[in-house]
Design an enzyme around this catalytic site. Sequence first.
Site, PDB file in Angstrom:
ATOM      1  N   ARG A  24       6.229 -25.077 -23.669  1.00 17.40           N
ATOM      2  CA  ARG A  24       7.017 -26.093 -22.969  1.00 17.40           C
ATOM      3  C   ARG A  24       6.726 -27.424 -23.642  1.00 17.40           C
ATOM      4  O   ARG A  24       5.614 -27.941 -23.568  1.00 17.40           O
ATOM      5  CB  ARG A  24       6.619 -26.118 -21.497  1.00 17.40           C
ATOM      6  CG  ARG A  24       7.072 -27.312 -20.714  1.00 17.40           C
ATOM      7  CD  ARG A  24       8.543 -27.292 -20.375  1.00 17.40           C
ATOM      8  NE  ARG A  24       8.852 -28.370 -19.419  1.00 17.40           N
ATOM      9  CZ  ARG A  24      10.059 -28.627 -18.956  1.00 17.40           C
ATOM     10  NH1 ARG A  24      11.074 -27.882 -19.333  1.00 17.40           N
ATOM     11  NH2 ARG A  24      10.262 -29.614 -18.095  1.00 17.40           N
ATOM     12  N   GLU A  26       7.383 -30.638 -23.258  1.00 24.25           N
ATOM     13  CA  GLU A  26       6.862 -31.800 -22.532  1.00 24.25           C
ATOM     14  C   GLU A  26       5.410 -31.638 -22.102  1.00 24.25           C
ATOM     15  O   GLU A  26       4.706 -32.624 -21.902  1.00 24.25           O
ATOM     16  CB  GLU A  26       7.731 -32.090 -21.295  1.00 24.25           C
ATOM     17  CG  GLU A  26       9.127 -32.592 -21.608  1.00 24.25           C
ATOM     18  CD  GLU A  26      10.107 -31.460 -21.893  1.00 24.25           C
ATOM     19  OE1 GLU A  26       9.641 -30.300 -22.065  1.00 24.25           O
ATOM     20  OE2 GLU A  26      11.309 -31.735 -21.978  1.00 24.25           O
ATOM     21  N   ASP A  27       4.951 -30.414 -21.977  1.00 18.69           N
ATOM     22  CA  ASP A  27       3.587 -30.159 -21.505  1.00 18.69           C
ATOM     23  C   ASP A  27       2.538 -30.276 -22.614  1.00 18.69           C
ATOM     24  O   ASP A  27       1.475 -30.872 -22.410  1.00 18.69           O
ATOM     25  CB  ASP A  27       3.483 -28.760 -20.887  1.00 18.69           C
ATOM     26  CG  ASP A  27       4.166 -28.676 -19.532  1.00 18.69           C
ATOM     27  OD1 ASP A  27       4.651 -29.709 -19.046  1.00 18.69           O
ATOM     28  OD2 ASP A  27       4.204 -27.568 -18.965  1.00 18.69           O
ATOM     29  N   THR A  28       2.819 -29.672 -23.772  1.00 16.90           N
ATOM     30  CA  THR A  28       1.741 -29.516 -24.770  1.00 16.90           C
ATOM     31  C   THR A  28       2.133 -29.870 -26.197  1.00 16.90           C
ATOM     32  O   THR A  28       1.326 -29.703 -27.109  1.00 16.90           O
ATOM     33  CB  THR A  28       1.217 -28.060 -24.765  1.00 16.90           C
ATOM     34  OG1 THR A  28       2.255 -27.184 -25.229  1.00 16.90           O
ATOM     35  CG2 THR A  28       0.767 -27.637 -23.381  1.00 16.90           C
ATOM     36  N   ARG A  29       3.341 -30.338 -26.425  1.00 15.43           N
ATOM     37  CA  ARG A  29       3.795 -30.561 -27.806  1.00 15.43           C
ATOM     38  C   ARG A  29       2.882 -31.507 -28.575  1.00 15.43           C
ATOM     39  O   ARG A  29       2.570 -31.275 -29.737  1.00 15.43           O
ATOM     40  CB  ARG A  29       5.226 -31.132 -27.801  1.00 15.43           C
ATOM     41  CG  ARG A  29       5.764 -31.457 -29.194  1.00 15.43           C
ATOM     42  CD  ARG A  29       7.238 -31.818 -29.139  1.00 15.43           C
ATOM     43  NE  ARG A  29       7.474 -32.975 -28.314  1.00 15.43           N
ATOM     44  CZ  ARG A  29       7.428 -34.244 -28.750  1.00 15.43           C
ATOM     45  NH1 ARG A  29       7.142 -34.479 -30.019  1.00 15.43           N
ATOM     46  NH2 ARG A  29       7.659 -35.246 -27.942  1.00 15.43           N
ATOM     47  N   GLY A  56      21.098 -26.479 -25.409  1.00 11.86           N
ATOM     48  CA  GLY A  56      22.348 -26.060 -24.801  1.00 11.86           C
ATOM     49  C   GLY A  56      22.116 -24.952 -23.796  1.00 11.86           C
ATOM     50  O   GLY A  56      20.996 -24.730 -23.315  1.00 11.86           O
ATOM     51  N   GLU A  90      13.695 -17.522 -24.207  1.00 10.93           N
ATOM     52  CA  GLU A  90      12.895 -17.274 -25.406  1.00 10.93           C
ATOM     53  C   GLU A  90      11.834 -16.205 -25.145  1.00 10.93           C
ATOM     54  O   GLU A  90      11.626 -15.297 -25.962  1.00 10.93           O
ATOM     55  CB  GLU A  90      12.233 -18.591 -25.806  1.00 10.93           C
ATOM     56  CG  GLU A  90      11.459 -18.563 -27.083  1.00 10.93           C
ATOM     57  CD  GLU A  90      10.874 -19.931 -27.363  1.00 10.93           C
ATOM     58  OE1 GLU A  90       9.774 -19.978 -27.951  1.00 10.93           O
ATOM     59  OE2 GLU A  90      11.487 -20.939 -26.990  1.00 10.93           O
TER      60      GLU A  90
END
Length: 276
Positions: A24, A26-29, A56, A90
């Site tokens: 995810r 926003e959490d761990t990038r 999309g 995914e």
Amino acid sequence: MARSSSSSSSITPPQKHEVLISFRSEDTRKTFTSHLNGALKRLDVETYIDDNVERGEEIPSTLVRAIEEAKLSLIVFSKNYAADKWCLDELKKIVDCGRRKGQIIVPVFYDIDPSDVRNQRGTFGEAFAKHEQNFDEKKVREWKNALVEAANFSGWDCNDVNRTEFEMVEEIVNDVLEKLDRENVSDLDLQIAKLEELAKLQREFYKSITTFENMLNRDATIQRIIELKMERSVRLLRLTPNMLSYMQHSNSDDYNKSVFGNLLGRDDKSVFENMF
């Protein structure tokens, strides 16, 4: 999920990779996933991560192809992973490839209780309560089944307060190398790089002060570099002592130079003459 480039074009083929990292964004990038990806790349493990924030309705064909081609998928489960429909689609594809193609799946639980993932509790339960209102029952059931299956693979719980994030990343990376049947030679690479720099300095020193002692010092450094490269090749080829027993039958310099040269992929003379 992610890859180094943000392109989602179906025309551009994905880079060759061994490991796909699902996460995810926003959490761990910018934290755990970036450290994990960096550690793998430093060991020459090609990864596929997707930093594309414009999403999309369906995951792009490049991402589908990347999942298909990966040897191993690392799934970084974090608190908001299940809230992302893209992550769940995914994940479903990853699990499907695991079933059909025998691909390796390694779950990593980051800042989330593994039981919350397996049983859809906490933030995962909240996420699925919303999904049940917005998507058909069949799709939600497929997501849940994929989540349970992936979370039940042998993986890594990063919630151990006695270990640092650095230690966890190192352990995960070593586990990935083992599962890929790859040897870690980073320790030898570091030694070789340092000695090569030393040999260059010794060469300049020998040019300015030509003495027999200086020549011997440089020769000793070069010999050690050859030995380490020999060890590196032996480790990468997974050669056993029995396989190398023939070397004990000859101790001549010419014989050993030939062996070193063959393993290094060079002519036995050029090993010495063309180094530095």
